[in-house]
Design a protein around this motif. Structure first.
Motif, PDB file in Angstrom:
ATOM      1  N   GLU A  10      40.942  40.921 -25.708  1.00 44.32           N
ATOM      2  CA  GLU A  10      41.717  40.610 -24.500  1.00 44.32           C
ATOM      3  C   GLU A  10      41.434  39.199 -24.005  1.00 44.32           C
ATOM      4  OE1 GLU A  10      43.980  42.343 -22.423  1.00 44.32           O
ATOM      5  OE2 GLU A  10      44.185  43.671 -24.150  1.00 44.32           O
ATOM      6  N   ALA A  92      49.208  37.722 -27.244  1.00 47.07           N
ATOM      7  CA  ALA A  92      50.500  38.377 -26.982  1.00 47.07           C
ATOM      8  C   ALA A  92      51.547  37.288 -26.733  1.00 47.07           C
ATOM      9  CB  ALA A  92      50.390  39.330 -25.805  1.00 47.07           C
ATOM     10  N   CYS A  95      54.937  36.941 -24.382  1.00 45.72           N
ATOM     11  CA  CYS A  95      54.930  38.051 -23.418  1.00 45.72           C
ATOM     12  C   CYS A  95      54.386  37.642 -22.053  1.00 45.72           C
ATOM     13  CB  CYS A  95      54.134  39.221 -23.989  1.00 45.72           C
ATOM     14  SG  CYS A  95      54.877  39.905 -25.483  1.00 45.72           S
ATOM     15  N   THR A 101      58.899  41.103 -24.018  1.00 44.48           N
ATOM     16  CA  THR A 101      58.014  42.265 -24.009  1.00 44.48           C
ATOM     17  C   THR A 101      57.410  42.450 -25.403  1.00 44.48           C
ATOM     18  OG1 THR A 101      59.739  43.817 -24.693  1.00 44.48           O
ATOM     19  CG2 THR A 101      59.499  43.423 -22.308  1.00 44.48           C
ATOM     20  N   PRO A 102      56.291  43.169 -25.488  1.00 44.32           N
ATOM     21  CA  PRO A 102      55.737  43.466 -26.812  1.00 44.32           C
ATOM     22  C   PRO A 102      56.751  44.181 -27.713  1.00 44.32           C
ATOM     23  CG  PRO A 102      54.101  43.940 -25.141  1.00 44.32           C
ATOM     24  CD  PRO A 102      55.402  43.627 -24.415  1.00 44.32           C
ATOM     25  N   GLU A 103      57.603  45.005 -27.130  1.00 48.30           N
ATOM     26  CA  GLU A 103      58.621  45.722 -27.919  1.00 48.30           C
ATOM     27  C   GLU A 103      59.602  44.756 -28.583  1.00 48.30           C
ATOM     28  OE1 GLU A 103      56.613  48.386 -25.289  1.00 48.30           O
ATOM     29  OE2 GLU A 103      57.683  46.552 -24.774  1.00 48.30           O
ATOM     30  N   SER A 123      48.706  45.715 -27.725  1.00 41.47           N
ATOM     31  CA  SER A 123      50.089  46.012 -27.327  1.00 41.47           C
ATOM     32  C   SER A 123      51.052  45.872 -28.511  1.00 41.47           C
ATOM     33  CB  SER A 123      50.532  45.107 -26.172  1.00 41.47           C
ATOM     34  OG  SER A 123      50.471  43.741 -26.557  1.00 41.47           O
ATOM     35  N   LYS A 126      50.485  48.911 -30.948  1.00 46.49           N
ATOM     36  CA  LYS A 126      51.109  50.138 -30.429  1.00 46.49           C
ATOM     37  C   LYS A 126      52.587  50.176 -30.776  1.00 46.49           C
ATOM     38  CE  LYS A 126      47.938  51.143 -26.655  1.00 46.49           C
ATOM     39  NZ  LYS A 126      47.749  51.218 -25.196  1.00 46.49           N
TER      40      LYS A 126
END
Length: 131
Positions: A10, A92, A95, A101-103, A123, A126
């Motif tokens: 992180e 990330a 983001c 977004t991570p998606e 993220s 996932k």
């Protein structure tokens, strides 16, 4: 090493030799905020260089839209594949300030899943693993 052991921390305060901080940039290399600013202050990112290896960092331009970002991600993956001696900690990207977004971003890293030297944010894992 399995995928769950390849999670970008992180917070990255320091890097060992051969470790690379991968951050989102803009194509002009104006590293004024977020992870880009941190890369300049800590890991040798170069003002005015919007993509590629610089010091212990690697910039991926994220601010100019997906049509520019996806090829840059693919260039990064090709670079990582060619440089197995380096360990890449992908943040990330896109983001934060870029507003994705991570998606939206994580699926573009699917070709990095089997590269043992590429670490991804939790993220992203996932999304890639459908959790």
């Amino acid at each position: 090493m399995n995928k769950t052991e390849r999670i970008t921390p992180e917070m990255i305060e320091s890097l060992k030799e051969g470790e690379i901080f991968v951050f989102g940039s803009n194509m002009y290399g104006n590293h004024a905020g977020g992870a880009a600013r941190f890369a300049v202050l800590r890991f040798g990112a170069i003002w005015g260089q919007g993509e590629g290896l610089q010091g212990q960092s690697y910039a991926i331009p994220t601010m100019e839209g997906m049509s520019n970002m996806i090829p840059a991600i693919n260039r990064f993956i090709a670079f990582a594949k060619e440089h197995q001696e380096l360990r890449f900690y992908v943040t990330a990207i896109a983001c934060g300030i870029a507003g994705y977004t991570p998606e939206e971003i994580a699926p573009h890293f699917k070709d990095a899943v089997n590269l043992q030297n590429v670490y991804l944010p939790l993220s992203f894992w996932k999304v890639i693993e459908g959790k």
